[in-house]
Motif scaffolding. Structure first.
Motif, PDB file in Angstrom:
ATOM      1  N   PHE A 193       0.835  -1.207   0.000  1.00 20.32           N
ATOM      2  CA  PHE A 193       0.000   0.000   0.000  1.00 20.32           C
ATOM      3  C   PHE A 193       0.866   1.252   0.000  1.00 20.32           C
ATOM      4  O   PHE A 193       0.605   2.204  -0.739  1.00 20.32           O
ATOM      5  N   LYS A 194       1.908   1.261   0.818  1.00 18.79           N
ATOM      6  CA  LYS A 194       2.799   2.417   0.899  1.00 18.79           C
ATOM      7  C   LYS A 194       3.432   2.713  -0.450  1.00 18.79           C
ATOM      8  O   LYS A 194       3.467   3.867  -0.893  1.00 18.79           O
ATOM      9  N   ASP A 195       3.910   1.683  -1.144  1.00 17.03           N
ATOM     10  CA  ASP A 195       4.558   1.883  -2.442  1.00 17.03           C
ATOM     11  C   ASP A 195       3.585   2.444  -3.463  1.00 17.03           C
ATOM     12  O   ASP A 195       3.948   3.310  -4.276  1.00 17.03           O
ATOM     13  N   LYS A 196       2.339   1.979  -3.433  1.00  8.17           N
ATOM     14  CA  LYS A 196       1.345   2.440  -4.405  1.00  8.17           C
ATOM     15  C   LYS A 196       1.063   3.933  -4.231  1.00  8.17           C
ATOM     16  O   LYS A 196       1.037   4.687  -5.211  1.00  8.17           O
ATOM     17  N   ILE A 197       0.864   4.353  -2.988  1.00  9.12           N
ATOM     18  CA  ILE A 197       0.592   5.762  -2.721  1.00  9.12           C
ATOM     19  C   ILE A 197       1.831   6.611  -2.999  1.00  9.12           C
ATOM     20  O   ILE A 197       1.760   7.661  -3.654  1.00  9.12           O
ATOM     21  N   LEU A 198       2.973   6.135  -2.518  1.00  8.24           N
ATOM     22  CA  LEU A 198       4.206   6.914  -2.627  1.00  8.24           C
ATOM     23  C   LEU A 198       4.628   7.115  -4.075  1.00  8.24           C
ATOM     24  O   LEU A 198       5.020   8.219  -4.480  1.00  8.24           O
ATOM     25  N   GLN A 199       4.539   6.060  -4.886  1.00 10.03           N
ATOM     26  CA  GLN A 199       4.971   6.172  -6.278  1.00 10.03           C
ATOM     27  C   GLN A 199       4.102   7.156  -7.056  1.00 10.03           C
ATOM     28  O   GLN A 199       4.598   7.915  -7.895  1.00 10.03           O
ATOM     29  N   THR A 200       2.810   7.154  -6.785  1.00  2.27           N
ATOM     30  CA  THR A 200       1.922   8.109  -7.459  1.00  2.27           C
ATOM     31  C   THR A 200       2.242   9.535  -7.018  1.00  2.27           C
ATOM     32  O   THR A 200       2.274  10.462  -7.836  1.00  2.27           O
ATOM     33  N   PHE A 201       2.472   9.706  -5.733  1.00  2.00           N
ATOM     34  CA  PHE A 201       2.835  11.024  -5.203  1.00  2.00           C
ATOM     35  C   PHE A 201       4.115  11.540  -5.861  1.00  2.00           C
ATOM     36  O   PHE A 201       4.179  12.681  -6.338  1.00  2.00           O
ATOM     37  N   LEU A 202       5.134  10.690  -5.903  1.00  2.00           N
ATOM     38  CA  LEU A 202       6.425  11.103  -6.455  1.00  2.00           C
ATOM     39  C   LEU A 202       6.355  11.341  -7.964  1.00  2.00           C
ATOM     40  O   LEU A 202       7.069  12.189  -8.507  1.00  2.00           O
ATOM     41  N   LYS A 203       5.472  10.626  -8.643  1.00  2.00           N
ATOM     42  CA  LYS A 203       5.278  10.849 -10.076  1.00  2.00           C
ATOM     43  C   LYS A 203       4.759  12.267 -10.323  1.00  2.00           C
ATOM     44  O   LYS A 203       5.189  12.947 -11.264  1.00  2.00           O
ATOM     45  N   ASN A 204       3.854  12.713  -9.472  1.00  5.26           N
ATOM     46  CA  ASN A 204       3.352  14.084  -9.585  1.00  5.26           C
ATOM     47  C   ASN A 204       4.451  15.095  -9.280  1.00  5.26           C
ATOM     48  O   ASN A 204       4.558  16.126  -9.955  1.00  5.26           O
ATOM     49  N   MET A 205       5.273  14.813  -8.277  1.00  8.15           N
ATOM     50  CA  MET A 205       6.390  15.693  -7.964  1.00  8.15           C
ATOM     51  C   MET A 205       7.378  15.763  -9.120  1.00  8.15           C
ATOM     52  O   MET A 205       7.927  16.828  -9.428  1.00  8.15           O
ATOM     53  N   ASP A 206       7.604  14.631  -9.785  1.00  6.57           N
ATOM     54  CA  ASP A 206       8.490  14.601 -10.962  1.00  6.57           C
ATOM     55  C   ASP A 206       7.972  15.543 -12.052  1.00  6.57           C
ATOM     56  O   ASP A 206       8.747  16.277 -12.673  1.00  6.57           O
ATOM     57  N   SER A 207       6.668  15.515 -12.263  1.00  4.16           N
ATOM     58  CA  SER A 207       6.065  16.351 -13.310  1.00  4.16           C
ATOM     59  C   SER A 207       6.245  17.835 -12.996  1.00  4.16           C
ATOM     60  O   SER A 207       6.539  18.640 -13.888  1.00  4.16           O
ATOM     61  N   LEU A 208       6.086  18.192 -11.723  1.00  8.09           N
ATOM     62  CA  LEU A 208       6.239  19.593 -11.343  1.00  8.09           C
ATOM     63  C   LEU A 208       7.694  20.032 -11.444  1.00  8.09           C
ATOM     64  O   LEU A 208       7.983  21.153 -11.889  1.00  8.09           O
ATOM     65  N   LYS A 209       8.609  19.172 -11.059  1.00  2.22           N
ATOM     66  CA  LYS A 209      10.036  19.517 -11.155  1.00  2.22           C
ATOM     67  C   LYS A 209      10.436  19.699 -12.615  1.00  2.22           C
ATOM     68  O   LYS A 209      11.165  20.636 -12.969  1.00  2.22           O
ATOM     69  N   GLU A 210       9.971  18.796 -13.470  1.00  2.08           N
ATOM     70  CA  GLU A 210      10.308  18.880 -14.893  1.00  2.08           C
ATOM     71  C   GLU A 210       9.804  20.188 -15.501  1.00  2.08           C
ATOM     72  O   GLU A 210      10.466  20.794 -16.351  1.00  2.08           O
ATOM     73  N   ALA A 211       8.626  20.631 -15.044  1.00  2.00           N
ATOM     74  CA  ALA A 211       8.058  21.880 -15.553  1.00  2.00           C
ATOM     75  C   ALA A 211       8.559  23.096 -14.770  1.00  2.00           C
ATOM     76  O   ALA A 211       8.209  24.236 -15.103  1.00  2.00           O
TER      77      ALA A 211
END
Length: 390
Positions: A193-211
């Motif tokens: 459960f932790k990995d599922k939530i965390l990976q989605t969260f970090l994916k969004n952070m990746d998108s913001l950093k890239e932009a």
């Protein structure tokens, strides 16, 4: 029913203890200010000591020198600020239908452009089998308030990221959330459960950093004491601090105890002036070991009404322009909101689910079931409460 006679004596005892402890508390606070001042020039020494320390408490790693105090720059004349907040109706297995609801409120504010703000909310109903159960270490369990809260927080970030990316052409833009960027609640969760939530969260952070779009979290009236704990490490006579092997455990008072119980907010209330921010610190929460370049930095800000805590991703702390933008916008928002960021207040108002809303929600389900001629199922506990209410 409360027996007020029983409570009256206890309340008097509580107030007596508070008065007696006040003078001791003030002495601790003064000592904390002294300790902070002591390390302002020799900040690298305590920085290294904290890096090597092994404690059972969260520490604040120094990202900037202890003597750092920055006045908020002027807010950009043209600014797009987007904020989200969430609320929920937790699953109630005594109700007529097993389901839960998450409502995400958001606001888009455009300053200096003449554009009208956009305020709305999005409600999502969770009722399918995959919504109501989670796999924990191979076991199938019903969702609980902690799981729903984690999902709500994730929806807030996902919605905020989507709105920010849709406005990425704006010159100055900032995303703001209430609370923290640190997913504390996941630390005790099952790995899957932790990995599922965390990976989605970090994916969004990746998108913001890239932009290169900044995001921040604001905590009002923080009760954290990470910086105080750092000063406690400085108080320890040991060159290398290891609390598990503390040689002073049998002493009446520990060397680090003179400032124990003070919060960071109280510390910086005596150090910062209005508009100023503290040095940047890095949180040492265990969950952040999986954040990579999105590890959380934080600073405290004197808003004029309170000392607030602002959290940002690591990559923002390395870019002065983004850090200054966050500082200026947060201060401006708190002033506009009379003590709390106005954008977060508006997002909360769009998200909040009050008591009458909850009752209406279950009435809508009940009416719909009746229309479809589906038998209503209510637990005995719920039914008995309804009878008493009638």
């Amino acid at each position: 029913m409360l027996d007020l006679g029983q409570l009256r004596k206890q309340i008097k005892e509580m107030l007596k203890e508070k008065v007696e402890n006040k003078s001791l508390f003030l002495e601790k606070l003064k000592q904390a200010w002294v300790e902070f001042s002591k390390w302002e020039k020799d900040w690298e020494k305590i920085k290294n000591k904290v890096e090597e320390a092994k404690t059972s408490w969260l520490l604040a790693k120094l990202f900037e020198p202890f003597h750092t105090k920055v006045i908020a720059p002027e807010r950009p004349k043209e600014l797009t600020l987007i904020a989200t907040d969430g609320s929920q109706i937790f699953p109630d297995y005594h109700e007529i239908s097993s389901c839960y609801l998450i409502n995400t409120g958001y606001i888009i504010l455009h300053y200096g452009t003449g554009e009208k703000p956009l305020m709305a909310s999005e409600a999502v109903l969770y009722y399918r089998d995959r919504d109501l159960y989670e796999q924990f270490n191979g076991r199938r369990i019903s969702v609980n308030p902690s799981i729903v809260s984690a999902r709500r927080g994730l929806l807030e970030i996902e919605k905020l990221t989507s709105l920010l990316l849709n406005n990425k052409e704006r010159k100055d833009i900032l995303g703001l959330v209430d609370g923290t960027l640190i997913l504390w609640t996941l630390e005790g969760s099952a790995p899957d459960f932790k990995d599922k939530i965390l990976q989605t969260f970090l994916k969004n952070m990746d998108s913001l950093k890239e932009a290169n779009i900044p995001i921040a979290a604001y905590i009002s009236r923080p009760r954290t004491n990470d910086v105080i704990n750092t000063l406690r490490v400085g108080l320890c006579p040991q060159l290398k601090v290891n609390c598990d092997k503390c040689p002073y455990k049998d002493d009446l008072f520990l060397p680090c105890s003179p400032i124990e119980g003070i919060t960071d907010a109280l510390l910086f209330n005596g150090i910062l002036k209005e508009k100023e921010r503290s040095p940047l610190f890095e949180s040492t929460s265990n969950i952040l070991s999986q954040y990579g370049e999105h590890k959380v930095l934080f600073f405290y800000i004197h808003t004029g009404q309170e000392i607030g805590r602002v959290e940002i991703p690591l990559w923002m702390g390395e870019e002065k322009k983004l850090l200054d933008l966050t500082h200026s916008v947060v201060y401006d928002q708190v002033k506009k909101g009379g003590g709390y960021p106005v954008a977060l207040s508006e997002a909360h108002e769009k998200a909040v689910i009050r008591g009458p809303d909850r009752e209406l929600f279950y009435k809508m389900i009940s009416d719909s079931l009746i229309e479809e001629k589906i038998p209503l199922k209510m637990s005995a506990k719920k039914a008995s409460k309804e009878i008493v209410r009638i």
